[in-house]
Design an enzyme around this catalytic site. Structure first.
Site, PDB file in Angstrom:
ATOM      1  N   LYS A   1       0.834  -1.198   0.000  1.00  0.00           N
ATOM      2  CA  LYS A   1       0.000   0.000   0.000  1.00  0.00           C
ATOM      3  C   LYS A   1       0.872   1.253   0.000  1.00  0.00           C
ATOM      4  O   LYS A   1       0.658   2.171  -0.799  1.00  0.00           O
ATOM      5  CB  LYS A   1      -0.921  -0.029   1.229  1.00  0.00           C
ATOM      6  CG  LYS A   1      -2.115   0.869   1.133  1.00  0.00           C
ATOM      7  CD  LYS A   1      -2.975   0.763   2.401  1.00  0.00           C
ATOM      8  CE  LYS A   1      -3.782  -0.518   2.439  1.00  0.00           C
ATOM      9  NZ  LYS A   1      -4.402  -0.749   3.759  1.00  0.00           N
TER      10      LYS A   1
ATOM     11  N   ARG B   1      -3.130   3.179   8.597  1.00  0.00           N
ATOM     12  CA  ARG B   1      -3.498   2.018   7.777  1.00  0.00           C
ATOM     13  C   ARG B   1      -2.387   0.992   7.716  1.00  0.00           C
ATOM     14  O   ARG B   1      -1.234   1.313   7.460  1.00  0.00           O
ATOM     15  CB  ARG B   1      -3.791   2.483   6.338  1.00  0.00           C
ATOM     16  CG  ARG B   1      -4.646   3.721   6.265  1.00  0.00           C
ATOM     17  CD  ARG B   1      -4.670   4.305   4.865  1.00  0.00           C
ATOM     18  NE  ARG B   1      -5.302   3.437   3.889  1.00  0.00           N
ATOM     19  CZ  ARG B   1      -5.328   3.709   2.583  1.00  0.00           C
ATOM     20  NH1 ARG B   1      -4.734   4.803   2.117  1.00  0.00           N
ATOM     21  NH2 ARG B   1      -5.915   2.883   1.758  1.00  0.00           N
TER      22      ARG B   1
ATOM     23  N   GLY C   1      -8.369  -7.675   4.468  1.00  0.00           N
ATOM     24  CA  GLY C   1      -9.190  -7.731   5.672  1.00  0.00           C
ATOM     25  C   GLY C   1      -8.525  -8.361   6.882  1.00  0.00           C
ATOM     26  O   GLY C   1      -9.148  -8.524   7.920  1.00  0.00           O
TER      27      GLY C   1
ATOM     28  N   MET D   1      -5.697  -7.306   8.526  1.00  0.00           N
ATOM     29  CA  MET D   1      -5.117  -6.394   9.503  1.00  0.00           C
ATOM     30  C   MET D   1      -5.967  -5.142   9.629  1.00  0.00           C
ATOM     31  O   MET D   1      -7.079  -5.102   9.145  1.00  0.00           O
ATOM     32  CB  MET D   1      -3.679  -6.109   9.122  1.00  0.00           C
ATOM     33  CG  MET D   1      -2.825  -7.365   9.300  1.00  0.00           C
ATOM     34  SD  MET D   1      -1.121  -7.102   8.925  1.00  0.00           S
ATOM     35  CE  MET D   1      -1.233  -6.490   7.294  1.00  0.00           C
TER      36      MET D   1
ATOM     37  N   ARG E   1      -3.200  -1.111  -6.547  1.00  0.00           N
ATOM     38  CA  ARG E   1      -2.259  -2.230  -6.587  1.00  0.00           C
ATOM     39  C   ARG E   1      -2.582  -3.050  -7.826  1.00  0.00           C
ATOM     40  O   ARG E   1      -3.689  -2.949  -8.379  1.00  0.00           O
ATOM     41  CB  ARG E   1      -2.351  -3.086  -5.337  1.00  0.00           C
ATOM     42  CG  ARG E   1      -3.631  -3.872  -5.310  1.00  0.00           C
ATOM     43  CD  ARG E   1      -3.837  -4.623  -4.024  1.00  0.00           C
ATOM     44  NE  ARG E   1      -5.281  -4.690  -3.823  1.00  0.00           N
ATOM     45  CZ  ARG E   1      -5.885  -4.797  -2.670  1.00  0.00           C
ATOM     46  NH1 ARG E   1      -5.197  -4.823  -1.559  1.00  0.00           N
ATOM     47  NH2 ARG E   1      -7.195  -4.864  -2.592  1.00  0.00           N
TER      48      ARG E   1
ATOM     49  N   HIS F   1      -5.797 -31.723   6.964  1.00  0.00           N
ATOM     50  CA  HIS F   1      -5.649 -33.098   6.501  1.00  0.00           C
ATOM     51  C   HIS F   1      -6.455 -33.310   5.221  1.00  0.00           C
ATOM     52  O   HIS F   1      -5.946 -33.807   4.212  1.00  0.00           O
ATOM     53  CB  HIS F   1      -6.123 -34.047   7.610  1.00  0.00           C
ATOM     54  CG  HIS F   1      -6.133 -35.492   7.198  1.00  0.00           C
ATOM     55  ND1 HIS F   1      -7.265 -36.121   6.728  1.00  0.00           N
ATOM     56  CD2 HIS F   1      -5.143 -36.404   7.147  1.00  0.00           C
ATOM     57  CE1 HIS F   1      -6.974 -37.366   6.436  1.00  0.00           C
ATOM     58  NE2 HIS F   1      -5.696 -37.569   6.684  1.00  0.00           N
TER      59      HIS F   1
ATOM     60  N   SER G   1      15.970 -42.117 -16.605  1.00  0.00           N
ATOM     61  CA  SER G   1      14.715 -41.426 -16.335  1.00  0.00           C
ATOM     62  C   SER G   1      14.546 -41.409 -14.824  1.00  0.00           C
ATOM     63  O   SER G   1      14.545 -42.456 -14.178  1.00  0.00           O
ATOM     64  CB  SER G   1      13.563 -42.166 -17.012  1.00  0.00           C
ATOM     65  OG  SER G   1      12.360 -41.517 -16.682  1.00  0.00           O
TER      66      SER G   1
ATOM     67  N   CYS H   1      10.079 -39.121 -14.977  1.00  0.00           N
ATOM     68  CA  CYS H   1       8.782 -39.733 -15.228  1.00  0.00           C
ATOM     69  C   CYS H   1       7.933 -39.856 -13.976  1.00  0.00           C
ATOM     70  O   CYS H   1       6.936 -40.534 -13.969  1.00  0.00           O
ATOM     71  CB  CYS H   1       8.946 -41.085 -15.908  1.00  0.00           C
ATOM     72  SG  CYS H   1       9.855 -42.270 -14.905  1.00  0.00           S
TER      73      CYS H   1
ATOM     74  N   TYR I   1      13.874 -33.854 -20.988  1.00  0.00           N
ATOM     75  CA  TYR I   1      12.413 -33.853 -21.039  1.00  0.00           C
ATOM     76  C   TYR I   1      11.802 -34.152 -19.679  1.00  0.00           C
ATOM     77  O   TYR I   1      12.473 -34.676 -18.789  1.00  0.00           O
ATOM     78  CB  TYR I   1      11.890 -34.858 -22.069  1.00  0.00           C
ATOM     79  CG  TYR I   1      12.108 -36.306 -21.679  1.00  0.00           C
ATOM     80  CD1 TYR I   1      11.175 -36.979 -20.886  1.00  0.00           C
ATOM     81  CD2 TYR I   1      13.246 -36.992 -22.084  1.00  0.00           C
ATOM     82  CE1 TYR I   1      11.369 -38.295 -20.513  1.00  0.00           C
ATOM     83  CE2 TYR I   1      13.448 -38.315 -21.710  1.00  0.00           C
ATOM     84  CZ  TYR I   1      12.511 -38.961 -20.916  1.00  0.00           C
ATOM     85  OH  TYR I   1      12.704 -40.255 -20.534  1.00  0.00           O
TER      86      TYR I   1
HETATM   87  P1  ADP Z   1      -7.849  -2.167   3.617  1.00  0.00           P
HETATM   88  O1  ADP Z   1      -6.447  -2.549   3.384  1.00  0.00           O
HETATM   89  O2  ADP Z   1      -8.608  -3.088   4.486  1.00  0.00           O
HETATM   90  O3  ADP Z   1      -8.541  -1.782   2.335  1.00  0.00           O
HETATM   91  P2  ADP Z   1      -7.405   0.624   4.021  1.00  0.00           P
HETATM   92  O4  ADP Z   1      -6.225   1.055   4.803  1.00  0.00           O
HETATM   93  O5  ADP Z   1      -7.291   0.704   2.572  1.00  0.00           O
HETATM   94  O6  ADP Z   1      -7.804  -0.824   4.500  1.00  0.00           O
HETATM   95  O7  ADP Z   1      -8.592   1.536   4.552  1.00  0.00           O
HETATM   96  C1  ADP Z   1      -9.915   1.142   4.744  1.00  0.00           C
HETATM   97  C2  ADP Z   1     -10.870   2.084   4.059  1.00  0.00           C
HETATM   98  O8  ADP Z   1     -10.668   3.435   4.490  1.00  0.00           O
HETATM   99  C3  ADP Z   1     -10.674   2.092   2.563  1.00  0.00           C
HETATM  100  O9  ADP Z   1     -11.918   2.172   1.936  1.00  0.00           O
HETATM  101  C4  ADP Z   1      -9.888   3.355   2.323  1.00  0.00           C
HETATM  102  O10 ADP Z   1     -10.115   3.851   1.053  1.00  0.00           O
HETATM  103  C5  ADP Z   1     -10.421   4.279   3.405  1.00  0.00           C
HETATM  104  N1  ADP Z   1      -9.404   5.266   3.777  1.00  0.00           N
HETATM  105  C6  ADP Z   1      -8.174   4.988   4.207  1.00  0.00           C
HETATM  106  N2  ADP Z   1      -7.482   6.130   4.426  1.00  0.00           N
HETATM  107  C7  ADP Z   1      -8.301   7.147   4.127  1.00  0.00           C
HETATM  108  C8  ADP Z   1      -8.155   8.565   4.136  1.00  0.00           C
HETATM  109  N3  ADP Z   1      -7.009   9.147   4.476  1.00  0.00           N
HETATM  110  N4  ADP Z   1      -9.214   9.295   3.758  1.00  0.00           N
HETATM  111  C9  ADP Z   1     -10.373   8.712   3.409  1.00  0.00           C
HETATM  112  N5  ADP Z   1     -10.586   7.387   3.381  1.00  0.00           N
HETATM  113  C10 ADP Z   1      -9.553   6.600   3.734  1.00  0.00           C
HETATM  114 MG    MG Z   2      -7.789  -0.675   1.032  1.00  0.00          MG
END
Ligand code: ADP
Ligand code: MG
Ligand code: MG
Length: 910
Positions: free
Chosen positions: A29, A98, A107, A109, A351, A467, A794, A862, A882
């Site tokens: 990010k 963030r 989702g 962290m 990304r 498993h 082989s 093989c 091969y």
């Molecule tokens: P995730 O990795 O779970 O997407 P993010 O760090 O991207 O978490 O943030 C969660 C939400 O908050 C995302 O929708 C992001 O766009 C929004 N967000 C993060 N930082 C800002 C900011 N500075 N201003 C407005 N919205 C933000």
């Molecule tokens: Mg995000």
């Protein structure tokens, strides 16, 4: 005296200081926010705290020296840039904190928005927003209190582990009191009340007031993000996705922009192409008057991104321009997060986006067409696992079929069948010809028979390394694991899902690719990609982007690869199919199936022979049958090499099991029947019993012990080759002697074989090679000697792995591999992907020493590994000629051999 300067470690980078290649340090990010900043895109200013700071914190439990000061310095320059101070009571700067690791962990962290709000700055925020905030939705006050309650909620949950539901319930209560489901109906007073309620919840769980000091909020939030790296779900996710545990997460501190300022504001997500199909177009969701997570949280219905054109044409056009620019820049599909604050567009994340297997091929093809990448790069961007996925049969899904549960796609494929809850019942029903789905909470080694009998496996617990998942993948069986919406009740032989009860015998369908579970039987269809490989879809003449892309990329792989790809095939039909799939020969034709069925009787006679005459008679009867088998295969593979392995398994495998024989004899004796034949068989089975059949009388040892057996096979091969060649086709047999450990074994077999070949072949022009499998560690270690007697090697990597590790393949996978995977002793079963360090080393030694002794020595593989992507790369690196794999894996091996060539040999200009 020189001044002693302590060079301070740099833990914090302004967005302007980073770039997209610094993912290790800044996380994905942060690196991409920096990249966008430097491209001049509208990114709110901010800075990134490195993964190294996180690692240092996690190691010691304390912020490393200098970090606090560096944060203060960067915060100060952020304040200058924004002309606001963090949490200022009059006009507060707010920030988001963030998480963002090197690999995206959706989702897993934490993120906290609106840091810097407190009882005073919430008033300042309202005053600043007034004038332009929309009165219809409650105006500036509403916005400010909404932002504050979000902060307490996210901060409470993330930083202080307050149970999230408590906040949810409080919000629901307010909505209910107001008689609404829509959060937009709540006004400033409602939200102010909610803030009070949230603060009480916060106090109840933490024993302290919600922190009012902005910098304290910031520091605590940063710590919480560091710590979220080790949250249980993040640890589990990493284990499943094989993400190293020691990378740490970066922390991004970003000036807040507000999508919740009124109807001219909003927030959204978008993809630059369809991540499902790869189709070009605009894919995304937008939600007006909302902040961050609201889009994905599903609190209100989003609108398709196209709607934004109507709502805010200027932002929409700007967004499309930026998306095009990002694609051009990253030369790939990107996903993005954006927010619009009063008509001003802000980019919050981008990304290179995840995509399905089909989209990966289609997009790679499109990017070549658009001149953004070349074919080498396109080849590099797809992989064999994706291709394999595209080859599984698929459910023919239409609106009638809605999944009732979703677990983890643990082993791909599509399977329908009657639900059973025990291994025994699975075996029973399967024996009656039913197709069954074995449903368990989780499987254990006792379920192995049931798993083998079942069409598919469904568990309510466990991930990709459980498993069930490991064993199912090993068997190539469809499996969905961890479908936790289903409640399995084994004693009552039923499960409950979404309020419905599914009893033993009811039909369900499981999709091991998507993890989805359906009630009833969903019809299946062969994949288009298989139809293409089979030759029934012509890529030049159909309108199917996927097939065309696959065709194009496969053709390039074929042009680039150094490894030839052969197939393992025992019948003419398999050989023909593999040839259509692109096989360039047979690397392993097993002869044991030629001893099964109605030929068992001849094998019995061979085993029971009391003298040479009897033995020779049974061998003479087998000879024409074997010859016919070989003729069919040589004809099918006209012009291509066919490696035939002399019989390998212990002969008693061809006899009935001991218990069954014993019962037969007893019953027959009871009835007073003549049991001489059965008794002789029983005695033979008892005599031939082995404690460790894998290490017993098999392979070349059989040939040396049972006179005439190998000779008969050699004769059948040579005669078939001569017949086929005389009829105008070209037979190229290669006789392979299994399980050789010493050159003397091979020399003995070879001397006899050469005599027979010379006699049979005469002047027909047929050339027969003689070589050996390298599958006993001793053979690998004495390869220089063995090569003196072998025209080819082989590598039988299954046995080489089995004997190299001392793992009995039939026993260990079900018994304890899941535990080894859990402990990380290996990341993947060594039977699935070659163990480079150990077994791989044996292969390297044998290849080098074999070639040194005989430079023209042909080298191939093989074992199952011949179709495994990572192993194919290894075999390319070692310089084999091969790989050989099952017919279905041939395209995968072709693709990976091409990728290996592109990756290790550098690109060319094709
Ligand atoms: P995730 O990795 O779970 O997407 P993010 O760090 O991207 O978490 O943030 C969660 C939400 O908050 C995302 O929708 C992001 O766009 C929004 N967000 C993060 N930082 C800002 C900011 N500075 N201003 C407005 N919205 C933000
Ligand atoms: Mg995000
Ligand atoms: Mg073997």
């Amino acid at each position: 005296m020189a001044t002693q300067e302590t060079v301070e470690h740099k833990y914090v980078y302004d967005f302007a200081e980073g770039n997209k290649d610094l993912k290790d340090l800044l996380g994905g990010k942060g690196a991409n926010l920096a990249e966008m900043t430097n491209l001049g895109l509208p990114v709110p200013p901010g800075f990134t705290i490195t993964t190294e700071a996180c690692k240092a914190y996690l190691a010691t439990g304390e912020e490393p020296d200098g970090l606090a000061d560096q944060i203060a310095a960067h915060l100060a320059s952020l304040e200058r840039a924004m002309d606001k101070r963090l949490g200022d009571p009059e006009d507060p700067l707010l920030v988001s904190v963030r998480s963002g690791a090197k690999f995206s962990m959706p989702g897993m962290m934490e993120t906290v928005l609106n840091v810097g709000l407190n009882d005073r700055s919430v008033q300042g925020l309202a005053r600043q927003a007034s004038g332009s905030a929309d009165q219809a939705t409650g105006g500036a006050d509403r916005f400010a209190w909404d932002s504050y309650r979000r902060l307490i909620q996210m901060f409470g949950k993330t930083v202080c582990e307050v149970p999230g539901e408590e906040f949810e319930h409080a919000l629901d209560d307010v909505k209910q009191a107001k008689g609404t489901h829509n959060d937009l109906d709540l006004d400033a007073d409602d939200l102010r009340g909610l803030v009070d309620a949230y603060k009480k919840i916060f106090f109840k769980h933490t024993g302290r007031e919600f922190p009012q000091e902005p910098r304290e909020q910031l520091d605590l939030a940063i710590r919480a993000v560091f710590e979220s790296w080790n949250a249980e779900r993040a640890v589990l996710y990493r284990r499943q996705e094989r993400i190293p545990a020691d990378l740490g997460t970066a922390v991004n501190v970003v000036a807040m922009v507000f999508g919740n300022l009124g109807p001219d504001s909003g927030t959204g997500v978008a993809f630059t192409r369809d991540p499902g199909s790869g189709a070009q177009g605009i894919y995304g969701d937008y939600l007006a008057n909302a902040q961050g997570e609201d889009v994905v949280a599903g609190i209100r219905n989003t609108v398709p991104l196209q709607e934004l054109e109507r709502l805010d044409k200027q932002s929409y056009d700007e967004l499309l321009g930026i998306m095009a620019r990002l694609e051009g820049h990253y030369q790939d599909l990107c996903d993005i997060e954006f927010t619009i604050e009063r008509g001003k567009l802000w980019m919050l994340q981008t990304r290179v986006g995840k995509r399905t297997a089909a989209a990966a091929f289609v997009i790679a093809g499109q990017l070549v067409d658009e001149g953004l990448i070349d074919l080498d790069e396109a080849l590099h961007r797809v992989n064999g696992a994706q291709l394999a996925q595209l080859m599984f049969p698929r459910f023919r899904l239409d609106h009638e079929f809605q999944p009732v549960a979703k677990g983890i796609g643990a082993s791909p494929g599509a399977a329908s069948g009657k639900v059973v809850f025990t291994s025994a019942r699975a075996v029973e029903l399967a024996a009656e010809g039913e197709s069954v789905i074995l449903v368990r909470r989780e499987t254990n080694p006792d379920d192995l028979n049931g798993m083998i009998a079942a069409q598919g496996i469904l568990t309510s617990r466990g991930g990709k390394t459980s498993h069930a998942a490991v064993v199912a993948r090993g068997m190539g069986k469809t499996c969905v694991s961890g479908a936790d919406e289903i409640e399995v009740n084994v004693p009552q032989r039923r499960f409950v899902v979404a309020g419905q009860t599914v009893n033993e015998g009811d039909v369900v369908s499981v999709d091991g690719t998507t993890g989805k579970v359906y009630l009833g039987e969903v019809p299946v269809m062969p994949s288009e990609v298989v139809q293409y490989f089979e030759g029934s879809l012509d890529p030049e003449h159909i309108d199917n982007a996927l097939v065309r892309a696959v065709h194009r990329i496969m053709s390039h792989a074929d042009a680039r690869r150094r490894l030839a790809v052969r197939t393992n095939a025992d019948t003419g039909a398999d050989a023909a199919r593999a040839r259509r799939f692109g096989a360039e020969g047979i690397g392993l034709c097993r002869t044991e199936h030629m001893f099964l069925g109605d030929r068992r009787e001849l094998v019995e006679r061979l085993i029971l022979a009391r003298d040479n005459a009897e033995r020779e008679a049974s061998l003479a009867a087998l000879l024409p049958l074997q010859r016919a088998d070989f003729e069919e295969i040589f004809r099918e593979m006209d012009g291509m090499p066919v490696t035939v392995r002399l019989i390998d398994p212990p002969l008693h495998e061809f006899l009935p099991p001991l218990e069954q024989l014993a019962v037969n004899v007893a019953v027959a004796q009871e009835r007073g029947e003549d049991v001489a034949q059965e008794e002789a068989l029983l005695a033979a089975v008892r005599r031939m019993h082995e404690e460790n059949p894998m290490l017993g009388l098999r392979g070349v040892r059989l040939g040396l012990v049972i006179p005439g057996l190998f000779a008969m096979q050699v004769r059948a091969i040579a005669e078939a080759a001569v017949t086929v060649t005389r009829s105008g086709a070209v037979a190229r047999p290669e006789i392979m002697v299994p399980l050789v450990g010493a050159v003397q074994e091979l020399e003995t077999v070879r001397a006899e074989a050469e005599k027979i070949i010379a006699e049979v072949v005469g002047d027909s022009g047929v050339e027969v090679l003689i070589g050996t499998m390298i599958e006993v560690p001793r053979a690998a270690l004495t390869a220089g000697q063995i090569a003196e007697a072998a025209q080819f090697f082989s590598f039988g990597t299954n046995d080489l792995t089995q004997m190299g590790w001392g793992f009995s393949r039939d026993d260990v996978e079900g018994a304890f591999f899941w535990r080894y995977l859990e402990l990380g002793i290996f990341g993947i079963s060594p039977f699935e992907s070659i163990d480079r360090d150990g077994v791989g080393r044996l292969i390297r030694i044998a290849a080098e020493e074999g070639r040194a002794a005989r430079p023209e020595l042909k080298l191939g593989v093989c074992g199952e590994h011949g179709g495994d992507p990572d192993s194919v790369h290894f075999f390319h690196e070692v310089g084999l000629d091969y790989v050989s794999c099952s017919p279905f894996r041939v395209p995968v091996a072709r693709l990976e051999a091409g990728r290996a060539a592109v990756e290790t040999d550098g690109s060319d200009s094709r």
